[in-house]
Design a protein around this motif. Structure first.
Motif, PDB file in Angstrom:
ATOM      1  N   PRO A  24      11.909 -14.896 -43.947  1.00  0.00           N
ATOM      2  CA  PRO A  24      13.202 -14.269 -43.000  1.00  0.00           C
ATOM      3  C   PRO A  24      13.792 -15.635 -42.444  1.00  0.00           C
ATOM      4  N   GLY A  25      15.110 -14.843 -41.553  1.00  0.00           N
ATOM      5  CA  GLY A  25      15.852 -15.783 -41.051  1.00  0.00           C
ATOM      6  C   GLY A  25      17.036 -16.400 -42.028  1.00  0.00           C
ATOM      7  N   ALA A  26      17.513 -17.110 -41.029  1.00  0.00           N
ATOM      8  CA  ALA A  26      19.316 -18.239 -42.215  1.00  0.00           C
ATOM      9  C   ALA A  26      18.909 -18.471 -42.783  1.00  0.00           C
ATOM     10  N   ALA A  27      20.019 -19.144 -43.575  1.00  0.00           N
ATOM     11  CA  ALA A  27      19.942 -19.711 -44.760  1.00  0.00           C
ATOM     12  C   ALA A  27      20.090 -21.056 -44.191  1.00  0.00           C
ATOM     13  N   PRO A  28      20.169 -22.428 -44.772  1.00  0.00           N
ATOM     14  CA  PRO A  28      20.404 -23.664 -44.149  1.00  0.00           C
ATOM     15  C   PRO A  28      22.171 -23.038 -44.285  1.00  0.00           C
ATOM     16  N   LEU A  29      22.293 -24.427 -43.337  1.00  0.00           N
ATOM     17  CA  LEU A  29      24.673 -23.899 -43.191  1.00  0.00           C
ATOM     18  C   LEU A  29      25.041 -24.076 -43.897  1.00  0.00           C
ATOM     19  N   GLY A  30      24.718 -25.486 -44.338  1.00  0.00           N
ATOM     20  CA  GLY A  30      25.217 -25.810 -45.620  1.00  0.00           C
ATOM     21  C   GLY A  30      25.760 -24.904 -46.963  1.00  0.00           C
ATOM     22  N   ARG A  31      24.272 -23.804 -47.344  1.00  0.00           N
ATOM     23  CA  ARG A  31      24.303 -22.917 -48.544  1.00  0.00           C
ATOM     24  C   ARG A  31      24.833 -21.934 -47.779  1.00  0.00           C
ATOM     25  N   PRO A 119      24.441 -14.703 -38.772  1.00  0.00           N
ATOM     26  CA  PRO A 119      23.996 -16.525 -37.885  1.00  0.00           C
ATOM     27  C   PRO A 119      25.466 -17.286 -38.774  1.00  0.00           C
ATOM     28  N   LEU A 120      26.113 -16.921 -39.296  1.00  0.00           N
ATOM     29  CA  LEU A 120      27.207 -17.707 -39.911  1.00  0.00           C
ATOM     30  C   LEU A 120      28.297 -18.229 -38.643  1.00  0.00           C
TER      31      LEU A 120
END
Length: 269
Positions: A24-31, A119-120
């Motif tokens: 769980p959690g946000a993906a890496p920002l770049g992705r 999260p974005l």
């Protein structure tokens, strides 16, 4: 009690406490930015109205006015005058008109509000929209360049100057488009963006040379971002100028003012 994983009826293996798949959690920002940019680009290219503005109208104008002697474009081939202006029009249609309309209706329907709660980060969302605009512009420029070459276009000049003009023009029009989308209602944005598109098409030096207008009007029209972009591209690609600093300065001023105003006054709902 031991926690196990597996399908019903089967004996699974013990699962580590607190371990989940997928994690769980946000993906890496770049992705996240890349995924949003791909989604924005697909939505833009699937929209028939946007394709009309970004591809069909510039293409028809380039072919029509290059093939039919309707407007006096001065000495030389008509396509040499028209191609830089049509490239500028393509940038405006995507970065300003298309982006303003799409973002305005996303704001109206609550899409931006929901994305802002994801999260974005908001700046990352705008970065993804900008990336989508740049991808669309690359496709436009490639298509229009191929058509212009087929019509006999013979460009000159410094490619770095062309790139700088296109980047600053994109920034200027993006700021103005986001400012309009973030302050007006969606219907008002739709009407205003299309009206501005038509007015700048006629009075921005795209297909009608600015020297055809009265002297007083030329001084005002020359300060518009579309005029600076079309004249700058024409100076480089038609006349071989090294770096049109005056036009670059006008575009930089519009870019700073537009993006700053959009950042300050943009409303997400």
């Amino acid at each position: 009690m031991t926690t196990t994983t597996g399908t019903p009826g089967n004996t699974g293996t013990p699962a580590a406490a607190g371990t989940y798949a997928p994690r769980p959690g946000a993906a890496p920002l770049g992705r996240m930015i890349a995924a949003q940019a791909v989604l924005e680009t697909k939505m833009l290219l699937r929209n028939g109205e946007q394709l009309l503005l970004t591809v069909i109208i510039p293409t028809l104008l380039l072919v029509l006015f290059s093939s039919v002697d309707i407007i006096d474009t001065g000495a030389g081939e008509a396509v040499d005058f028209l191609a830089p202006g049509i490239l500028a029009l393509a940038v405006m249609s995507t970065a300003f008109t298309g982006q303003a309309i799409a973002t305005g209706f996303e704001r109206r329907y609550g899409v931006l509000k929901r994305l802002a709660a994801s999260p974005l980060p908001r700046w990352a969302l705008m970065t993804a929209k900008t990336a989508s605009v740049l991808v669309t512009e690359v496709l436009q420029i490639v298509l229009l360049t191929v058509i212009a070459f087929a019509l006999g276009w013979s460009p000159h000049g410094n490619p770095a100057a062309v790139l700088l003009l296109l980047v600053l023009g994109t920034a200027a029009f993006s700021g103005l488009g986001l400012l309009m989308a973030g302050t007006l209602k969606a219907e008002a944005t739709l009407a205003a963006a299309n009206l501005v598109f038509l007015l700048l098409l006629v009075g921005g030096g795209v297909i009608v040379p600015l020297d055809r207008f009265p002297d007083a009007a030329q001084d005002v029209l020359g300060l518009l971002p579309i005029s600076a972009l079309s004249d700058g591209l024409r100076d480089v690609l038609q006349h071989g100028a090294a770096m049109p600093w005056g036009d670059l300065g006008i575009l930089a001023g519009w870019a700073v003012a537009g993006l700053a105003a959009a950042g300050k006054f943009f409303r997400w709902e």
